[in-house]
Design an enzyme around this catalytic site. Structure first.
Site, PDB file in Angstrom:
ATOM      1  N   ASN A 159      -3.540 -19.474 -20.426  1.00 37.41           N
ATOM      2  CA  ASN A 159      -3.554 -20.806 -21.054  1.00 37.41           C
ATOM      3  C   ASN A 159      -2.307 -21.651 -20.763  1.00 37.41           C
ATOM      4  OD1 ASN A 159      -1.830 -19.439 -22.711  1.00 37.41           O
ATOM      5  ND2 ASN A 159      -2.977 -19.728 -24.607  1.00 37.41           N
ATOM      6  N   GLU A 173      13.318 -17.958 -30.550  1.00 35.31           N
ATOM      7  CA  GLU A 173      12.881 -17.992 -29.149  1.00 35.31           C
ATOM      8  C   GLU A 173      13.951 -18.606 -28.239  1.00 35.31           C
ATOM      9  OE1 GLU A 173       8.982 -19.789 -29.333  1.00 35.31           O
ATOM     10  OE2 GLU A 173       8.185 -18.091 -30.470  1.00 35.31           O
TER      11      GLU A 173
HETATM   12  P1  TYD Z   1      -0.974 -17.335 -30.596  1.00 41.23           P
HETATM   13  O1  TYD Z   1       0.435 -17.229 -31.085  1.00 41.23           O
HETATM   14  O2  TYD Z   1      -2.067 -17.108 -31.570  1.00 41.23           O
HETATM   15  O3  TYD Z   1      -1.271 -18.752 -29.918  1.00 41.23           O
HETATM   16  P2  TYD Z   1      -0.367 -19.921 -29.353  1.00 41.23           P
HETATM   17  O4  TYD Z   1       0.095 -19.523 -27.975  1.00 41.23           O
HETATM   18  O5  TYD Z   1      -1.297 -21.097 -29.312  1.00 41.23           O
HETATM   19  O6  TYD Z   1       0.784 -20.116 -30.316  1.00 41.23           O
HETATM   20  O7  TYD Z   1      -1.206 -16.329 -29.390  1.00 41.23           O
HETATM   21  C1  TYD Z   1      -0.189 -16.054 -28.464  1.00 41.23           C
HETATM   22  C2  TYD Z   1      -0.813 -15.855 -27.113  1.00 41.23           C
HETATM   23  O8  TYD Z   1      -1.663 -14.719 -27.146  1.00 41.23           O
HETATM   24  C3  TYD Z   1      -1.730 -16.969 -26.632  1.00 41.23           C
HETATM   25  O9  TYD Z   1      -1.053 -18.078 -26.097  1.00 41.23           O
HETATM   26  C4  TYD Z   1      -2.541 -16.259 -25.604  1.00 41.23           C
HETATM   27  C5  TYD Z   1      -2.630 -14.827 -26.128  1.00 41.23           C
HETATM   28  N1  TYD Z   1      -3.979 -14.521 -26.667  1.00 41.23           N
HETATM   29  C6  TYD Z   1      -4.883 -13.870 -25.833  1.00 41.23           C
HETATM   30  O10 TYD Z   1      -4.567 -13.564 -24.679  1.00 41.23           O
HETATM   31  N2  TYD Z   1      -6.135 -13.584 -26.314  1.00 41.23           N
HETATM   32  C7  TYD Z   1      -6.519 -13.921 -27.570  1.00 41.23           C
HETATM   33  O11 TYD Z   1      -7.672 -13.621 -27.949  1.00 41.23           O
HETATM   34  C8  TYD Z   1      -5.568 -14.603 -28.415  1.00 41.23           C
HETATM   35  C9  TYD Z   1      -5.966 -15.013 -29.803  1.00 41.23           C
HETATM   36  C10 TYD Z   1      -4.313 -14.880 -27.923  1.00 41.23           C
END
Ligand code: TYD
Length: 200
Positions: A159, A173
């Site tokens: 992502n 961080e």
């Molecule tokens: P999170 O802290 O929930 O999201 P964000 O990055 O939006 O703060 O999750 C951390 C990272 O974990 C997210 O960017 C990508 C990874 N992740 C996965 O790979 N698979 C998943 O099902 C989820 C929920 C997160």
């Protein structure tokens, strides 16, 4: 410094670097008025990334919840992929995939400063699951990956970017990725406008 002026940590993940999106991403933050006060390319170690992502029960469960929601919406079985429906266990499995992904190539680490920078940056970044992220956001515009596809393939969701989600996280961080002397102080010429010192 005014109380609403904050610093936040952002990382362009290996996919963003390898797809040549560094410039596009920096442009979005700079255009929004955020000031880059720290910037570098890093090949992170496993230890560093394990330390960087939280390891408390609550965080694992939040990850598990997001995954479960995405799976339910896609009509998929969480039990089949993970061998469990326990949220904390799912979160732990995903953290392993995530660490492997972040160490797979260089990342770009930065510190951004600006008015309400933490939430402003989160809004520009968009929701965790690119499939559900709003158009106009980095994750909504720059990838078609999804949590469901990532999990089916036993890998982290690709992502593009990470951004701190709270003041506490931002402080932790920034201190993991940057030494104090690597953070710069300078004035952007548009600062006078939002800080009320109108140009005469
Ligand atoms: P999170 O802290 O929930 O999201 P964000 O990055 O939006 O703060 O999750 C951390 C990272 O974990 C997210 O960017 C990508 C990874 N992740 C996965 O790979 N698979 C998943 O099902 C989820 C929920 C997160």
């Amino acid at each position: 410094m005014e109380k609403t002026i904050e610093r936040t940590f952002v990382m362009i993940k290996p996919d963003g670097v390898q797809r040549g999106l560094i410039g596009e991403i920096l442009k979005r933050f700079e255009s929004a008025g955020l000031k880059i006060v720290g910037l570098k390319m890093v090949k992170a170690t496993k230890n560093m990334v394990e330390e960087f992502y939280p390891k408390d029960k609550e965080w694992f469960e939040t990850i598990g919840q997001k995954t479960t929601k995405a799976y339910q919406e896609a009509g998929l079985s969480i039990q089949e992929t993970f061998g469990t429906t326990n949220l904390e266990e799912i979160g732990k499995i995903i953290k392993k995939w995530l660490v492997d992904f972040i160490v797979s190539g260089p990342v770009v680490a930065m510190v951004l400063e600006g008015n309400h920078a933490i939430m402003k940056v989160r809004n520009i970044v968009g929701y965790t699951d690119p499939f559900a992220a709003a158009p106009g956001t980095i994750r909504g515009d720059l990838t078609t990956d999804s949590i469901a596809l990532g999990n089916i393939m036993a890998r982290a969701v690709v992502n593009v970017i990470h951004a701190s989600s709270s003041q506490k996280d931002a402080e932790k961080e920034i201190s993991i990725w940057f030494e104090k002397k690597e953070l710069m102080s300078y004035k952007r010429c548009d600062e006078d406008i939002i800080l009320g010192r109108f140009l005469k």
